[in-house]
Design a protein around this motif. Structure first.
Motif, short mmCIF file in Angstrom:
data_model
loop_
_atom_site.label_atom_id
_atom_site.label_comp_id
_atom_site.label_asym_id
_atom_site.label_seq_id
_atom_site.Cartn_x
_atom_site.Cartn_y
_atom_site.Cartn_z
N SER A 8 0.81 -1.23 0.00
CA SER A 8 0.00 0.00 0.00
C SER A 8 0.84 1.28 0.00
CB SER A 8 -0.98 0.05 1.18
OG SER A 8 -1.91 -1.02 1.09
N PHE A 9 2.16 1.18 -0.21
CA PHE A 9 3.03 2.35 -0.26
C PHE A 9 3.42 2.65 -1.71
CE2 PHE A 9 3.99 0.66 4.03
CZ PHE A 9 3.67 1.79 4.79
N TYR A 10 3.02 3.81 -2.22
CA TYR A 10 3.56 4.27 -3.51
C TYR A 10 5.01 4.68 -3.28
CZ TYR A 10 2.49 8.80 -1.40
OH TYR A 10 2.43 9.86 -0.53
N ILE A 11 5.79 4.77 -4.33
CA ILE A 11 7.21 5.11 -4.18
C ILE A 11 7.34 6.58 -3.76
CG2 ILE A 11 7.57 5.78 -6.60
CD1 ILE A 11 10.32 4.31 -6.37
N ARG A 12 8.18 6.82 -2.76
CA ARG A 12 8.38 8.17 -2.23
C ARG A 12 9.61 8.83 -2.85
NH1 ARG A 12 3.90 6.01 0.20
NH2 ARG A 12 3.53 6.80 2.30
N PHE A 29 21.29 -6.35 0.57
CA PHE A 29 20.74 -5.33 1.45
C PHE A 29 19.22 -5.44 1.63
CE2 PHE A 29 18.86 -1.19 2.36
CZ PHE A 29 19.58 -0.81 3.48
N LEU A 30 18.49 -5.61 0.56
CA LEU A 30 17.03 -5.62 0.63
C LEU A 30 16.47 -6.87 1.28
CD1 LEU A 30 16.21 -4.13 -2.90
CD2 LEU A 30 16.13 -2.96 -0.69
N LEU A 31 17.33 -7.82 1.57
CA LEU A 31 16.89 -9.10 2.15
C LEU A 31 17.38 -9.30 3.58
CD1 LEU A 31 17.75 -11.20 -1.02
CD2 LEU A 31 15.45 -10.56 -0.29
N GLU A 32 18.26 -8.44 4.05
CA GLU A 32 18.88 -8.63 5.36
C GLU A 32 18.05 -8.03 6.49
OE1 GLU A 32 23.61 -8.77 4.10
OE2 GLU A 32 22.75 -6.92 4.93
N GLU A 33 18.07 -8.69 7.63
CA GLU A 33 17.42 -8.17 8.83
C GLU A 33 18.09 -6.85 9.23
OE1 GLU A 33 14.90 -9.09 10.87
OE2 GLU A 33 14.32 -10.71 9.51
N GLY A 34 17.27 -5.90 9.60
CA GLY A 34 17.82 -4.64 10.08
C GLY A 34 18.09 -3.61 9.00
N GLY A 40 16.40 3.93 7.02
CA GLY A 40 15.46 4.88 7.59
C GLY A 40 14.02 4.67 7.16
N LEU A 41 13.63 3.41 6.92
CA LEU A 41 12.26 3.08 6.52
C LEU A 41 11.70 2.03 7.48
CD1 LEU A 41 12.71 2.66 2.65
CD2 LEU A 41 11.88 4.69 3.87
N GLY A 42 10.37 1.89 7.50
CA GLY A 42 9.76 0.80 8.23
C GLY A 42 9.94 -0.50 7.46
N LYS A 43 9.68 -1.64 8.13
CA LYS A 43 9.84 -2.94 7.49
C LYS A 43 8.98 -3.06 6.24
CE LYS A 43 11.32 -5.92 11.31
NZ LYS A 43 11.00 -7.13 12.11
N ASN A 44 7.72 -2.67 6.34
CA ASN A 44 6.82 -2.76 5.20
C ASN A 44 7.23 -1.81 4.08
OD1 ASN A 44 5.35 -4.72 6.47
ND2 ASN A 44 3.67 -3.38 7.08
N MET A 45 7.76 -0.66 4.46
CA MET A 45 8.24 0.29 3.45
C MET A 45 9.43 -0.29 2.68
SD MET A 45 8.04 4.09 5.11
CE MET A 45 6.48 4.98 5.22
N LEU A 46 10.32 -0.99 3.40
CA LEU A 46 11.46 -1.60 2.71
C LEU A 46 10.98 -2.67 1.73
CD1 LEU A 46 14.58 -1.66 2.53
CD2 LEU A 46 14.52 -3.57 4.13
#
Length: 295
Positions: A8-12, A29-34, A40-46
């Motif tokens: 539900s997040f459009y690209i910012r 990076f896009l798959l790692e915990e943390g 600087g994004l939330g988990k769902n935003m990432l």
């Protein structure tokens, strides 16, 4: 077909440059915990960022040393080096085209709205009904209306959520709003009208228009494309950019005047065609970079 993978997040604004930079630095990076905290994004935003980079065609998911990872595509590298902040209309137009093209079946709603759905002005409830009906006719399993509504809401915000003029520090707008492809007219709660807008040539850039023609020619293995195809064919100007015949002819005349790789007009069997040169979309971008179009 895929639905609502964007969380539900459009690209910012700035997401694109941050995502490409981190993938280039660390393919995991896009798959790692943390990672969400580091960027600087939330988990769902990432998760949404990963989805958008894949759907835009600027990263690929690969298997590396027995693990999933990501790498920049050729297109991703071009834009990272030359317009990672998405300041050029040509960049935005090409990325918009990639969403509509839906090559990896990740952006169904974009393909449907721009390439399949013919109405240019519609109430939001009618739009939801049309999309739901279309999906029901094609999907073997039921997709919830709530999911499909989230897709439509995200699509609309993707192109209509512009900067807040009263708050210069507002960073939650979509960079694709500058294309002005969709206009929302308020007409009472739940009955907003959604309108497709026809872009000016300047809002797209001749480089992006040329790119679309060369992609089409490469995919179809042709070098002749009729004017009618350009207006009515799948994934061409009439549908992707809502072009009229007059605007298409104006743009073609500009491309015919290109000093290095001009298109040519050809008349066959009383039909008007254009002939594109033997040039790949990637080579066109290299020419654009060398000439300063994307700098």
């Amino acid at each position: 077909m895929a639905y609502a993978r964007h969380q539900s997040f459009y690209i910012r604004d700035k997401w694109f440059s941050k995502g490409l930079r981190e993938v280039k630095r660390n393919s995991r990076f896009l798959l790692e915990e943390g990672s969400f905290e580091k960027i600087g994004l939330g988990k769902n935003m990432l998760e949404a960022l990963k989805y958008w980079l894949l759907a835009l065609g600027v990263i690929n998911e690969i298997q590396k040393h027995g693990q999933r990872s990501h790498e920049l595509t050729k297109l991703g590298n071009y834009f990272f080096e030359n317009d990672k902040l998405l300041q050029k209309p040509e960049t935005l137009a090409i990325l918009h085209y990639n969403l509509v093209r839906n090559k990896e079946d990740q952006s169904t709603i974009f393909e449907w709205f721009f390439n399949v759905y013919k109405e240019t002005s519609v109430s939001k409830p009618d739009l939801i009904h049309s999309f739901t009906t279309w999906v029901e006719q094609r999907e073997p399993k039921a997709i919830s209306e709530k999911t499909l509504k989230r897709d439509l809401d995200c699509l609309i915000q993707f192109y209509a959520k512009g900067p807040n003029e009263n708050d210069p520090e507002d960073m939650i707008f979509s960079p694709f709003s500058s294309l002005s492809l969709i206009k929302v007219e308020k007409s009472g709660e739940g009955f907003d009208r959604i309108k497709k807008k026809s872009l000016s040539i300047e809002n797209i850039g001749t480089l992006a228009l040329y790119y679309v023609l060369l992609e089409y020619a490469e995919n179809k293995k042709v070098d002749l494309i009729s004017i009618d195809e350009i207006l009515n064919g799948d994934f061409l100007w009439g549908k992707v950019f809502n072009f009229s015949r007059n605007k298409a002819v104006e743009a073609l005349n500009l491309l015919a005047e290109d000093q290095k790789k001009p298109i040519q007009y050809v008349r066959t069997n009383n039909l008007d065609y254009i002939k594109v040169p033997k040039l790949s979309p990637t080579e066109l971008l290299e020419v654009g970079v060398n000439e300063g179009v994307l700098k």
